[in-house]
Design a protein around this motif. Structure first.
Motif, mmCIF file in Angstrom:
data_model
loop_
_atom_site.group_PDB
_atom_site.id
_atom_site.type_symbol
_atom_site.label_atom_id
_atom_site.label_comp_id
_atom_site.label_asym_id
_atom_site.label_seq_id
_atom_site.Cartn_x
_atom_site.Cartn_y
_atom_site.Cartn_z
ATOM 1 N N LEU A 1 125.354 -39.573 73.366
ATOM 2 C CA LEU A 1 124.380 -39.916 72.338
ATOM 3 C C LEU A 1 123.125 -39.082 72.503
ATOM 4 O O LEU A 1 122.426 -38.800 71.549
ATOM 5 N N ARG A 2 122.830 -38.711 73.734
ATOM 6 C CA ARG A 2 121.704 -37.825 74.025
ATOM 7 C C ARG A 2 122.246 -36.646 74.812
ATOM 8 O O ARG A 2 123.167 -36.786 75.585
ATOM 9 N N GLY A 3 121.659 -35.509 74.618
ATOM 10 C CA GLY A 3 122.080 -34.338 75.365
ATOM 11 C C GLY A 3 122.607 -33.259 74.446
ATOM 12 O O GLY A 3 122.373 -33.272 73.239
ATOM 13 N N PHE A 4 123.335 -32.320 75.017
ATOM 14 C CA PHE A 4 123.866 -31.182 74.269
ATOM 15 C C PHE A 4 125.344 -31.398 73.974
ATOM 16 O O PHE A 4 126.100 -31.834 74.831
ATOM 17 N N ARG B 1 123.621 -26.760 70.516
ATOM 18 C CA ARG B 1 123.635 -27.849 69.541
ATOM 19 C C ARG B 1 123.349 -29.128 70.320
ATOM 20 O O ARG B 1 124.026 -29.428 71.300
ATOM 21 N N ALA B 2 122.329 -29.851 69.892
ATOM 22 C CA ALA B 2 121.949 -31.091 70.563
ATOM 23 C C ALA B 2 122.459 -32.284 69.772
ATOM 24 O O ALA B 2 122.628 -32.214 68.558
ATOM 25 N N ASP C 1 116.816 -28.092 79.095
ATOM 26 C CA ASP C 1 116.417 -29.484 79.088
ATOM 27 C C ASP C 1 116.127 -29.904 77.653
ATOM 28 O O ASP C 1 115.477 -29.167 76.908
ATOM 29 N N LEU C 2 116.595 -31.080 77.288
ATOM 30 C CA LEU C 2 116.319 -31.643 75.980
ATOM 31 C C LEU C 2 115.239 -32.703 76.161
ATOM 32 O O LEU C 2 115.437 -33.669 76.900
ATOM 33 N N CYS D 1 114.976 -28.430 68.001
ATOM 34 C CA CYS D 1 116.350 -28.512 67.513
ATOM 35 C C CYS D 1 116.535 -29.808 66.729
ATOM 36 O O CYS D 1 115.842 -30.795 66.978
ATOM 37 N N GLU D 2 117.452 -29.755 65.776
ATOM 38 C CA GLU D 2 117.787 -30.918 64.975
ATOM 39 C C GLU D 2 119.192 -31.367 65.348
ATOM 40 O O GLU D 2 120.061 -30.544 65.622
ATOM 41 N N ALA D 3 119.410 -32.653 65.337
ATOM 42 C CA ALA D 3 120.691 -33.231 65.734
ATOM 43 C C ALA D 3 121.850 -32.602 64.974
ATOM 44 O O ALA D 3 121.834 -32.524 63.750
#
Length: 103
Positions: A13-16, A39-40, A96-97, A65-67
């Motif tokens: 759900l979070r991350g790349f 791509r995140a 790192d995001l 970045c956009e989801a």
């Protein structure tokens, strides 16, 4: 029909969800180049850091970045140490995001 067993992949759900890096080196100028595509899974700021073979920080770039959308960037290193079997210089790329102030 299916010819082989399907594979189920769960994305965080979070991350790349994807990160790919290509490099290039110009022996004439000694310049190195890094092209990253990522791509995140969520909207946020990405901090890319490229560390030298000795571990020292060399370059840092921040980008939004956009989801689910692909984001690309290019980094140039004026005096890169190339890799060879005699001198295996390896650079380390970290990503790192940052989302809502949290990494």
């Amino acid at each position: 029909g299916l010819h082989r067993m399907p594979e189920l992949v769960a994305e965080p759900l979070r991350g790349f969800s994807a990160l790919h890096a290509d490099t290039d080196y110009d022996p004439q100028t000694g310049e190195g180049a890094l092209h990253a595509t990522l791509r995140a899974a969520t909207d946020g700021e990405v901090v890319l850091r490229l560390a030298a073979p000795d571990g020292a920080g060399v370059l840092e770039q921040r980008l939004h970045c956009e989801a689910g959308r692909e984001t690309t960037c290019a980094l140039r290193l004026p005096e890169a140490a190339p890799w060879s079997p005699q001198a295996p210089n390896l650079y380390r790329l970290s990503a790192d995001l940052v989302e809502g102030g949290e990494t």
